[in-house]
Design a protein around this motif. Structure first.
Motif, PDB file in Angstrom:
ATOM      1  N   THR A  48      44.483  43.491  39.620  1.00 55.05           N
ATOM      2  CA  THR A  48      44.387  44.859  39.806  1.00 55.05           C
ATOM      3  C   THR A  48      44.481  45.355  41.292  1.00 55.05           C
ATOM      4  OG1 THR A  48      43.584  45.330  37.774  1.00 55.05           O
ATOM      5  CG2 THR A  48      43.652  47.459  39.099  1.00 55.05           C
ATOM      6  N   THR A  49      43.801  44.441  42.077  1.00 56.75           N
ATOM      7  CA  THR A  49      43.522  44.718  43.350  1.00 56.75           C
ATOM      8  C   THR A  49      45.005  44.436  44.055  1.00 56.75           C
ATOM      9  OG1 THR A  49      41.367  43.684  43.253  1.00 56.75           O
ATOM     10  CG2 THR A  49      42.275  44.187  45.411  1.00 56.75           C
ATOM     11  N   LEU A  50      45.309  43.165  43.681  1.00 57.58           N
ATOM     12  CA  LEU A  50      46.892  43.098  44.283  1.00 57.58           C
ATOM     13  C   LEU A  50      47.930  43.996  43.941  1.00 57.58           C
ATOM     14  CD1 LEU A  50      47.074  39.132  43.664  1.00 57.58           C
ATOM     15  CD2 LEU A  50      46.870  40.106  45.810  1.00 57.58           C
ATOM     16  N   VAL A  51      47.789  44.633  42.934  1.00 58.27           N
ATOM     17  CA  VAL A  51      48.924  45.476  42.528  1.00 58.27           C
ATOM     18  C   VAL A  51      48.626  46.873  42.886  1.00 58.27           C
ATOM     19  CG1 VAL A  51      50.022  46.940  40.496  1.00 58.27           C
ATOM     20  CG2 VAL A  51      49.451  44.281  40.406  1.00 58.27           C
TER      21      VAL A  51
ATOM     22  N   GLY B   5      41.182  51.801  52.432  1.00 58.61           N
ATOM     23  CA  GLY B   5      39.630  51.700  52.202  1.00 58.61           C
ATOM     24  C   GLY B   5      39.443  52.773  50.785  1.00 58.61           C
ATOM     25  N   PHE B   6      39.988  53.635  50.627  1.00 60.35           N
ATOM     26  CA  PHE B   6      39.823  54.784  49.713  1.00 60.35           C
ATOM     27  C   PHE B   6      40.196  53.999  48.292  1.00 60.35           C
ATOM     28  CE2 PHE B   6      39.672  59.567  48.722  1.00 60.35           C
ATOM     29  CZ  PHE B   6      39.943  59.304  47.391  1.00 60.35           C
ATOM     30  N   ARG B   7      41.223  53.344  48.385  1.00 63.53           N
ATOM     31  CA  ARG B   7      41.687  52.740  47.026  1.00 63.53           C
ATOM     32  C   ARG B   7      40.761  51.421  46.782  1.00 63.53           C
ATOM     33  NH1 ARG B   7      46.541  53.641  49.229  1.00 63.53           N
ATOM     34  NH2 ARG B   7      46.874  51.497  50.169  1.00 63.53           N
ATOM     35  N   VAL B   8      40.241  50.555  47.805  1.00 62.14           N
ATOM     36  CA  VAL B   8      39.409  49.484  47.544  1.00 62.14           C
ATOM     37  C   VAL B   8      37.940  50.288  46.865  1.00 62.14           C
ATOM     38  CG1 VAL B   8      37.945  47.728  48.789  1.00 62.14           C
ATOM     39  CG2 VAL B   8      40.290  47.932  49.114  1.00 62.14           C
ATOM     40  N   ASN B   9      37.522  51.244  47.623  1.00 58.37           N
ATOM     41  CA  ASN B   9      36.312  51.989  47.174  1.00 58.37           C
ATOM     42  C   ASN B   9      36.478  52.355  45.662  1.00 58.37           C
ATOM     43  OD1 ASN B   9      33.792  52.959  46.724  1.00 58.37           O
ATOM     44  ND2 ASN B   9      34.651  54.804  47.670  1.00 58.37           N
ATOM     45  N   LEU B  11      38.512  51.031  43.339  1.00 57.94           N
ATOM     46  CA  LEU B  11      38.718  50.024  42.416  1.00 57.94           C
ATOM     47  C   LEU B  11      37.484  49.314  42.387  1.00 57.94           C
ATOM     48  CD1 LEU B  11      41.625  47.543  42.117  1.00 57.94           C
ATOM     49  CD2 LEU B  11      39.351  46.681  42.683  1.00 57.94           C
ATOM     50  N   LEU B  12      36.599  49.165  43.053  1.00 49.75           N
ATOM     51  CA  LEU B  12      35.426  48.508  42.942  1.00 49.75           C
ATOM     52  C   LEU B  12      34.515  49.213  42.263  1.00 49.75           C
ATOM     53  CD1 LEU B  12      34.816  46.952  46.417  1.00 49.75           C
ATOM     54  CD2 LEU B  12      35.208  45.811  44.480  1.00 49.75           C
ATOM     55  N   THR B  13      34.387  50.492  42.413  1.00 46.62           N
ATOM     56  CA  THR B  13      33.424  51.356  41.609  1.00 46.62           C
ATOM     57  C   THR B  13      33.832  51.505  40.256  1.00 46.62           C
ATOM     58  OG1 THR B  13      33.274  52.815  43.600  1.00 46.62           O
ATOM     59  CG2 THR B  13      32.317  53.721  41.491  1.00 46.62           C
ATOM     60  N   LEU B  14      35.134  51.724  39.959  1.00 45.77           N
ATOM     61  CA  LEU B  14      35.540  51.471  38.469  1.00 45.77           C
ATOM     62  C   LEU B  14      35.231  50.406  37.877  1.00 45.77           C
ATOM     63  CD1 LEU B  14      36.947  53.418  36.279  1.00 45.77           C
ATOM     64  CD2 LEU B  14      39.033  52.448  37.046  1.00 45.77           C
ATOM     65  N   GLY B  15      35.597  49.207  38.695  1.00 48.98           N
ATOM     66  CA  GLY B  15      35.567  47.928  38.361  1.00 48.98           C
ATOM     67  C   GLY B  15      34.145  47.677  37.639  1.00 48.98           C
ATOM     68  N   VAL B  16      32.936  47.933  38.568  1.00 46.31           N
ATOM     69  CA  VAL B  16      31.831  47.769  38.319  1.00 46.31           C
ATOM     70  C   VAL B  16      31.345  48.451  37.127  1.00 46.31           C
ATOM     71  CG1 VAL B  16      29.248  47.918  39.150  1.00 46.31           C
ATOM     72  CG2 VAL B  16      31.032  46.774  40.553  1.00 46.31           C
TER      73      VAL B  16
END
Lengths: 93, 167
Positions: A48-51, B5-9, B11-16
């Protein structure tokens, strides 16, 4: 990314993470292995990160049309309206 | 979603958060299986039974524990801590529990076992109430999950009696 791209990225992120979570849980439960579930989910997160995180071209298919600078100079911002509005606001405070 | 940075944040929040939800559901799925453990303890010998200088009685015994705790293990079980306790009543205390032996069962294969041993921990009474005393040998276990709440249960085996005289 453009606006449509951002919406697409957000939707893709949510759907992919949830889908991988469901698949990971089902596989782990049926195979009786907790490790399998965590592994599949970790792979899912990386995928998902890569996409969704890098600025791929397909996120920029509806680019914004910014005004040409020469065109903007022909229509300057009105100065009088700005200063007139400031004074009454100060009196109210 | 306008910057990396917004997208990484996000993704990580939803992932956890989704990972936490998975762990909760995994923990709840444990309630679906019904465990059926069994155990049997045989006291083979009372090795010695003496009164110490402080006035407390001590006894040493050899016993054999046969148990099958395989049904306690689910996909979400990390290990099972099991211990054998001698339980009896005295005029001073309504319940005395003395742990005689304990062990950790790391996996389902090890959950069906036969242990022949003397008591790992000393059996010392508060006072001298043990002569001819009737006691229970209770096998307690604590099931420790990989994620979720630990729960404990036991099987009480009754009908054991201390020797009447010191030996």
């Amino acid at each position: 990314m453009d606006w449509q791209g951002q919406k697409l990225a957000e939707q893709l992120m949510q759907i992919l993470l949830l889908a991988f979570a469901v698949v990971a849980f089902a596989t782990g439960y049926i195979s009786g292995s907790f490790q399998m579930m965590v592994l599949i989910y970790a792979v899912g997160v990386v995928l998902t990160t890569l996409v969704t995180v890098p600025n791929w071209p397909f996120f920029n298919r509806h680019p914004l049309k910014w005004l040409d600078p020469s065109e903007a100079e022909k229509h300057p911002k009105p100065q009088e309206a700005v200063s007139a509005k400031k004074k009454p606001a100060k009196n109210m405070i | 979603m306008h910057s990396l940075g917004f997208r990484v944040n996000a993704l990580l929040t939803l992932g956890v958060t989704v990972l936490a939800l998975m762990c909760v559901i995994a923990s709840l799925s444990d309630n679906l299986s019904v465990p059926s453990p069994s155990a049997n303890v045989q006291v083979l010998n009372f090795n010695w039974f003496q009164k110490q200088s402080e006035g407390n009685e001590e006894v040493s015994l050899t016993f054999k524990i046969a148990a099958d705790l395989q049904s306690m293990f689910t996909w979400n079980t990390k290990q099972v801590f099991v211990f054998l306790a001698a339980e009896y009543e005295t005029p001073k205390n309504s319940l005395n529990q003395v742990s005689l032996w304990d062990g950790i069962i790391p996996s389902k294969e090890h959950a069906k076992f036969l242990i022949h041993t003397t008591n790992k921990y000393r059996f010392v009474d508060q006072g001298s109430n043990l002569r001819g005393k009737e006691f229970n040998l209770t096998l307690h276990w604590h099931v420790m999950p990989k994620t979720g709440k630990m729960f404990a249960d036991k099987i009480a085996m009754t009908g054991y009696r201390m020797p009447k005289e010191y030996r």
